[in-house]
Design a protein around this motif. Structure first.
Motif, PDB file in Angstrom:
ATOM      1  N   VAL A 223      33.652  30.267  31.639  1.00 58.00           N
ATOM      2  CA  VAL A 223      33.148  30.511  33.003  1.00 58.00           C
ATOM      3  C   VAL A 223      33.769  31.748  33.641  1.00 58.00           C
ATOM      4  CG1 VAL A 223      32.902  29.518  35.315  1.00 58.00           C
ATOM      5  CG2 VAL A 223      32.854  28.028  33.322  1.00 58.00           C
ATOM      6  N   HIS A 224      32.902  32.519  34.287  1.00 60.97           N
ATOM      7  CA  HIS A 224      33.318  33.567  35.227  1.00 60.97           C
ATOM      8  C   HIS A 224      33.355  32.885  36.588  1.00 60.97           C
ATOM      9  CE1 HIS A 224      32.732  37.803  37.092  1.00 60.97           C
ATOM     10  NE2 HIS A 224      32.999  36.965  38.071  1.00 60.97           N
ATOM     11  N   ALA A 225      34.555  32.586  37.094  1.00 60.44           N
ATOM     12  CA  ALA A 225      34.701  31.747  38.294  1.00 60.44           C
ATOM     13  C   ALA A 225      34.927  32.586  39.536  1.00 60.44           C
ATOM     14  CB  ALA A 225      35.854  30.767  38.101  1.00 60.44           C
TER      15      ALA A 225
ATOM     16  N   LEU B 214      38.388  29.400  31.289  1.00 54.83           N
ATOM     17  CA  LEU B 214      38.105  30.322  32.381  1.00 54.83           C
ATOM     18  C   LEU B 214      38.421  31.744  31.933  1.00 54.83           C
ATOM     19  CD1 LEU B 214      38.398  27.504  33.874  1.00 54.83           C
ATOM     20  CD2 LEU B 214      38.954  28.856  35.902  1.00 54.83           C
ATOM     21  N   VAL B 215      37.424  32.630  32.028  1.00 56.78           N
ATOM     22  CA  VAL B 215      37.655  34.011  31.612  1.00 56.78           C
ATOM     23  C   VAL B 215      38.302  34.791  32.762  1.00 56.78           C
ATOM     24  CG1 VAL B 215      35.660  33.896  30.069  1.00 56.78           C
ATOM     25  CG2 VAL B 215      35.396  34.893  32.349  1.00 56.78           C
ATOM     26  N   HIS B 216      38.884  35.919  32.436  1.00 58.30           N
ATOM     27  CA  HIS B 216      39.527  36.848  33.369  1.00 58.30           C
ATOM     28  C   HIS B 216      40.081  36.185  34.631  1.00 58.30           C
ATOM     29  CE1 HIS B 216      35.588  36.853  35.234  1.00 58.30           C
ATOM     30  NE2 HIS B 216      35.050  37.776  34.482  1.00 58.30           N
ATOM     31  N   VAL B 217      41.028  35.267  34.426  1.00 59.43           N
ATOM     32  CA  VAL B 217      41.733  34.667  35.564  1.00 59.43           C
ATOM     33  C   VAL B 217      42.565  35.764  36.227  1.00 59.43           C
ATOM     34  CG1 VAL B 217      43.476  32.961  36.255  1.00 59.43           C
ATOM     35  CG2 VAL B 217      41.809  32.403  34.454  1.00 59.43           C
TER      36      VAL B 217
ATOM     37  N   THR C 223      40.006  42.053  27.399  1.00 63.88           N
ATOM     38  CA  THR C 223      39.838  43.287  28.178  1.00 63.88           C
ATOM     39  C   THR C 223      38.594  43.270  29.071  1.00 63.88           C
ATOM     40  OG1 THR C 223      38.499  44.315  26.441  1.00 63.88           O
ATOM     41  CG2 THR C 223      40.921  44.654  26.351  1.00 63.88           C
ATOM     42  N   ASP C 224      37.602  42.439  28.745  1.00 65.14           N
ATOM     43  CA  ASP C 224      36.322  42.500  29.463  1.00 65.14           C
ATOM     44  C   ASP C 224      35.775  43.932  29.396  1.00 65.14           C
ATOM     45  OD1 ASP C 224      35.175  41.263  32.732  1.00 65.14           O
ATOM     46  OD2 ASP C 224      34.141  41.751  30.857  1.00 65.14           O
ATOM     47  N   HIS C 225      35.898  44.519  28.238  1.00 68.82           N
ATOM     48  CA  HIS C 225      35.520  45.925  28.006  1.00 68.82           C
ATOM     49  C   HIS C 225      34.041  46.107  28.296  1.00 68.82           C
ATOM     50  CE1 HIS C 225      36.286  49.847  26.023  1.00 68.82           C
ATOM     51  NE2 HIS C 225      35.049  49.745  25.579  1.00 68.82           N
TER      52      HIS C 225
ATOM     53  N   MET D 273      35.345  46.414  39.106  1.00 66.70           N
ATOM     54  CA  MET D 273      34.996  45.382  38.139  1.00 66.70           C
ATOM     55  C   MET D 273      35.220  44.042  38.830  1.00 66.70           C
ATOM     56  SD  MET D 273      38.207  44.864  35.613  1.00 66.70           S
ATOM     57  CE  MET D 273      37.440  43.317  35.147  1.00 66.70           C
ATOM     58  N   SER D 274      34.698  42.972  38.233  1.00 67.28           N
ATOM     59  CA  SER D 274      34.864  41.658  38.874  1.00 67.28           C
ATOM     60  C   SER D 274      35.444  40.661  37.893  1.00 67.28           C
ATOM     61  CB  SER D 274      33.507  41.153  39.356  1.00 67.28           C
ATOM     62  OG  SER D 274      33.024  42.041  40.365  1.00 67.28           O
ATOM     63  N   PRO D 275      36.439  39.891  38.340  1.00 67.59           N
ATOM     64  CA  PRO D 275      37.136  39.974  39.627  1.00 67.59           C
ATOM     65  C   PRO D 275      37.879  41.303  39.764  1.00 67.59           C
ATOM     66  CG  PRO D 275      37.696  37.959  38.414  1.00 67.59           C
ATOM     67  CD  PRO D 275      37.007  38.866  37.454  1.00 67.59           C
TER      68      PRO D 275
ATOM     69  N   PRO E  82      38.575  38.337  22.951  1.00 64.73           N
ATOM     70  CA  PRO E  82      37.539  37.323  23.147  1.00 64.73           C
ATOM     71  C   PRO E  82      36.594  37.616  24.293  1.00 64.73           C
ATOM     72  CG  PRO E  82      39.603  36.545  24.078  1.00 64.73           C
ATOM     73  CD  PRO E  82      39.885  37.914  23.509  1.00 64.73           C
ATOM     74  N   HIS E  83      36.648  38.869  24.824  1.00 63.15           N
ATOM     75  CA  HIS E  83      35.821  39.146  26.000  1.00 63.15           C
ATOM     76  C   HIS E  83      35.482  40.629  26.076  1.00 63.15           C
ATOM     77  CE1 HIS E  83      35.069  38.133  30.520  1.00 63.15           C
ATOM     78  NE2 HIS E  83      34.197  38.995  30.055  1.00 63.15           N
ATOM     79  N   THR E  84      34.308  41.005  25.497  1.00 60.11           N
ATOM     80  CA  THR E  84      33.843  42.398  25.589  1.00 60.11           C
ATOM     81  C   THR E  84      32.344  42.379  25.902  1.00 60.11           C
ATOM     82  OG1 THR E  84      33.269  42.516  23.230  1.00 60.11           O
ATOM     83  CG2 THR E  84      35.517  43.185  23.842  1.00 60.11           C
TER      84      THR E  84
ATOM     85  N   PHE F  27      29.622  28.510  25.272  1.00 61.42           N
ATOM     86  CA  PHE F  27      28.530  28.906  26.168  1.00 61.42           C
ATOM     87  C   PHE F  27      29.105  29.364  27.504  1.00 61.42           C
ATOM     88  CE2 PHE F  27      24.894  27.947  23.658  1.00 61.42           C
ATOM     89  CZ  PHE F  27      25.282  26.942  22.798  1.00 61.42           C
ATOM     90  N   LYS F  28      28.661  30.523  27.973  1.00 61.74           N
ATOM     91  CA  LYS F  28      29.227  31.197  29.137  1.00 61.74           C
ATOM     92  C   LYS F  28      28.423  30.879  30.375  1.00 61.74           C
ATOM     93  CE  LYS F  28      31.599  34.411  31.444  1.00 61.74           C
ATOM     94  NZ  LYS F  28      31.549  35.842  31.104  1.00 61.74           N
ATOM     95  N   HIS F  29      29.084  30.826  31.522  1.00 62.55           N
ATOM     96  CA  HIS F  29      28.423  30.564  32.800  1.00 62.55           C
ATOM     97  C   HIS F  29      29.000  31.502  33.850  1.00 62.55           C
ATOM     98  CE1 HIS F  29      28.368  27.081  30.214  1.00 62.55           C
ATOM     99  NE2 HIS F  29      27.217  26.760  30.759  1.00 62.55           N
ATOM    100  N   PHE F  30      28.105  32.255  34.505  1.00 63.51           N
ATOM    101  CA  PHE F  30      28.535  33.159  35.580  1.00 63.51           C
ATOM    102  C   PHE F  30      28.309  32.453  36.906  1.00 63.51           C
ATOM    103  CE2 PHE F  30      29.296  37.087  33.303  1.00 63.51           C
ATOM    104  CZ  PHE F  30      28.542  36.962  32.142  1.00 63.51           C
ATOM    105  N   MET F  31      29.374  32.211  37.654  1.00 65.80           N
ATOM    106  CA  MET F  31      29.219  31.644  39.005  1.00 65.80           C
ATOM    107  C   MET F  31      29.058  32.768  40.024  1.00 65.80           C
ATOM    108  SD  MET F  31      32.163  28.740  38.622  1.00 65.80           S
ATOM    109  CE  MET F  31      31.746  27.749  40.068  1.00 65.80           C
ATOM    110  N   ALA F  32      29.225  34.009  39.573  1.00 66.54           N
ATOM    111  CA  ALA F  32      29.038  35.189  40.420  1.00 66.54           C
ATOM    112  C   ALA F  32      27.677  35.800  40.100  1.00 66.54           C
ATOM    113  CB  ALA F  32      30.158  36.195  40.136  1.00 66.54           C
ATOM    114  N   TYR F  33      27.361  36.938  40.791  1.00 70.19           N
ATOM    115  CA  TYR F  33      26.145  37.711  40.549  1.00 70.19           C
ATOM    116  C   TYR F  33      24.873  36.990  41.004  1.00 70.19           C
ATOM    117  CZ  TYR F  33      29.575  40.122  37.611  1.00 70.19           C
ATOM    118  OH  TYR F  33      30.721  40.733  37.139  1.00 70.19           O
ATOM    119  N   LYS F  34      24.894  36.611  42.323  1.00 72.82           N
ATOM    120  CA  LYS F  34      23.722  35.970  42.937  1.00 72.82           C
ATOM    121  C   LYS F  34      22.505  36.883  42.779  1.00 72.82           C
ATOM    122  CE  LYS F  34      22.152  34.793  47.651  1.00 72.82           C
ATOM    123  NZ  LYS F  34      21.735  33.365  47.701  1.00 72.82           N
TER     124      LYS F  34
HETATM  125 ZN    ZN Z   1      32.984  38.166  34.246  1.00 71.97          ZN
END
Ligand code: ZN
Ligand code: URQ
Ligand code: ZN
Length: 479
Positions: free
Chosen positions: A182-184, A237-240, A315-317, A288-290, A58-60, A149-156
């Motif tokens: 969410v990318h938290a 929450l993605v990639h905890v 995997t966040d491939h 990679m982040s986190p 669910p995450h590439t 719907f995805k939300h990035f709290m990182a990547y200012k």
């Molecule tokens: Zn992410």
């Protein structure tokens, strides 16, 4: 075109049982003992093997434009590598630039994905807000089958969503019957820590985890779960990656909030010692982040999977080769963030999950396929071996072994984060849309055979949530 998978043990998320599986016209037509099949059917001997729903990742991020370059894995090579490892569907991400119309970005990504060889779907990121975003979200849900719907709290200064955008988007998602993901990580904290670390003269990859300590994830996880609870929208929450963020999820779930968590195969098995590697390229390959974390987080994440507080694995491939990572040779903040894994997820999770007794085969199926199908509302079309389901199947040989290496993987990247790992348990055959697309170590894929999978909105669940949210609304005091 028909296939009879004979002699195996079927494993679904709820049970395992001896049965043959007959597939025709892309669907599972029959599941049962000693099935007959037409003489023209292709026979797959599954004796001594498991017959499981194909993995759903669910995450590439195939061919993602990011940090001044484009991920080296595209939708053709990436979905082919997934099939070689038993993953038959990916959910990728449309990530609009701030101010870019969501529908424009969506059409762009749809074009890139047409070369995929297995089924795919898209989460759409909300990176900015105005009335056009409000409108495009409705189009995406009601006409394009986007329900997340995805939300990035990182990547200012890039794709980071403000609290204001998060508030508007979360409200809109609830109205539309969509889930938010969410990318938290607190992007402001990361940014300020990066400046401080560079100012101390630390420019190497070891600076990356220093700028993203566990508390940076914990703060964002806490804050964004509270946003979701106040608004009443289910959240994923993605990639905890930390025990602290897992604790925030566990608290919320224990309070009855609809909060889901995903863990990456990499975060379950790789620790932060990789950033101390004197080989710059090997350390940078893990940026990679986190970031990968100190060892104690891994055991907590395994317990999160076992306890059901984390539901899915991914995997966040998002692959970048050495010459791309080298963009940050003198400044770790410029190293494109991302690592691979789409081919190896099932094998590493079987070896270290089922092989160690942490997970039963049924729990493995839940964590690699069924739960993602349920959370993103495509179950039981995907994520189970049952009559009427899509014939996306992996025949799993628990006795097969290999040593993972970039020298032999199918991924289009010159590094493998699981390099040298010995695994026991491999896909012997992968069936996609009822066709044998991987067997005897050979891929037999067809460019463009992958389909875009629509994912319906969640209205029934949301109607109830909306009612309870309305009940909580303060009533006007007549004075
Ligand atoms: Zn992410
Ligand atoms: O943050 C993500 O999920 C994308 C941009 C991939 N890169 C990463 O480091 N995880
Ligand atoms: Zn990602």
């Amino acid at each position: 075109m028909s296939v009879l998978i004979r002699g195996g043990t079927v494993v679904n998320a709820d049970r395992r049982f001896r049965a043959d599986v007959y597939c025709q016209d892309g669907k599972i037509k029959a599941v049962g003992p000693d099935l007959e099949a037409p003489s023209t059917a292709q026979i797959v001997d599954a004796g001594g093997q498991y017959v499981m729903p194909g993995g759903i990742d669910p995450h590439t991020h195939m061919q993602l434009p990011f940090m001044g370059t484009v991920a080296s894995e595209d939708f053709y090579t990436g979905t082919a590598a997934g099939l070689a490892g038993g993953t038959t569907m990916i959910i990728d991400f449309v990530i609009p630039n701030p101010q870019q119309p969501l529908m424009e970005a969506y059409r762009e990504w749809r074009g890139w994905a047409e070369k995929a060889v297995s089924d795919y779907s898209f989460h759409v990121a909300v990176t900015w807000w105005d009335e056009s975003v409000h409108a495009d979200m409705k189009t995406l849900v009601e006409e394009e089958g986007v329900n997340s719907f995805k939300h990035f709290m990182a990547y200012k200064n890039a794709i980071m969503a403000s609290d204001e955008t998060i508030y508007h988007s979360f409200k809109r998602a609830l109205e539309l019957g969509a889930i938010v993901t969410v990318h938290a990580e607190n992007g402001e904290l990361v940014y300020q820590l990066q400046q401080d670390i560079l100012a101390r003269g630390i420019t190497g990859p070891e600076g990356h985890p220093m700028s993203r300590p566990p508390k940076v994830e914990a703060e964002a996880a806490h804050r964004v779960i509270r946003f979701a609870e106040v608004i009443g929208v289910p959240i994923y929450l993605v990639h905890v990656s930390t025990k602290e963020a897992l604790a925030e999820i566990t608290r919320a779930r224990s309070a009855g909030s609809r909060v889901f968590g995903e863990v990456l195969a990499g975060h379950l098995l790789i620790d932060d010692s990789v950033y101390q590697n004197p080989d710059w390229g090997a350390a940078a390959a893990h940026v990679m982040s986190p970031p990968f974390r100190p060892k104690e987080h891994q055991e907590a994440l395994w317990r999160g999977l076992q306890s059901g507080n984390l539901q899915t694995t991914a995997t966040d491939h998002c692959c970048f080769c050495y010459d791309q990572k080298a963009m940050g040779r003198d400044d770790f903040t410029q190293i494109p963030n991302g690592a691979g894994g789409v081919e190896d997820r099932l094998a590493v999770l079987w070896t270290h999950g089922v092989g160690t007794g942490r997970l039963t085969p049924e729990e493995f199926v839940a964590a690699t396929s069924a739960n993602a199908a349920k959370i993103f509302n495509i179950y039981p079309r995907k994520g189970c071996i049952d009559e009427g389901a899509d014939a996306d199947i992996v025949v799993w040989d628990p006795a097969a072994t290999k040593t993972i290496s970039a020298k032999t993987h199918h991924q289009n990247v010159d590094f493998n984060i699981f390099e040298g790992m010995k695994v026991a348990g491999l896909a012997s055959h992968t069936i996609s849309q009822g066709k044998v697309v991987y067997a005897d170590g050979e891929l037999r894929v067809e460019r463009g055979a992958g389909r875009y999978i629509k994912r319906p909105a969640f209205h029934p669940m949301f109607d109830a949530l909306k009612k309870s949210a309305e009940r909580r609304q303060p009533t006007k005091v007549e004075r």
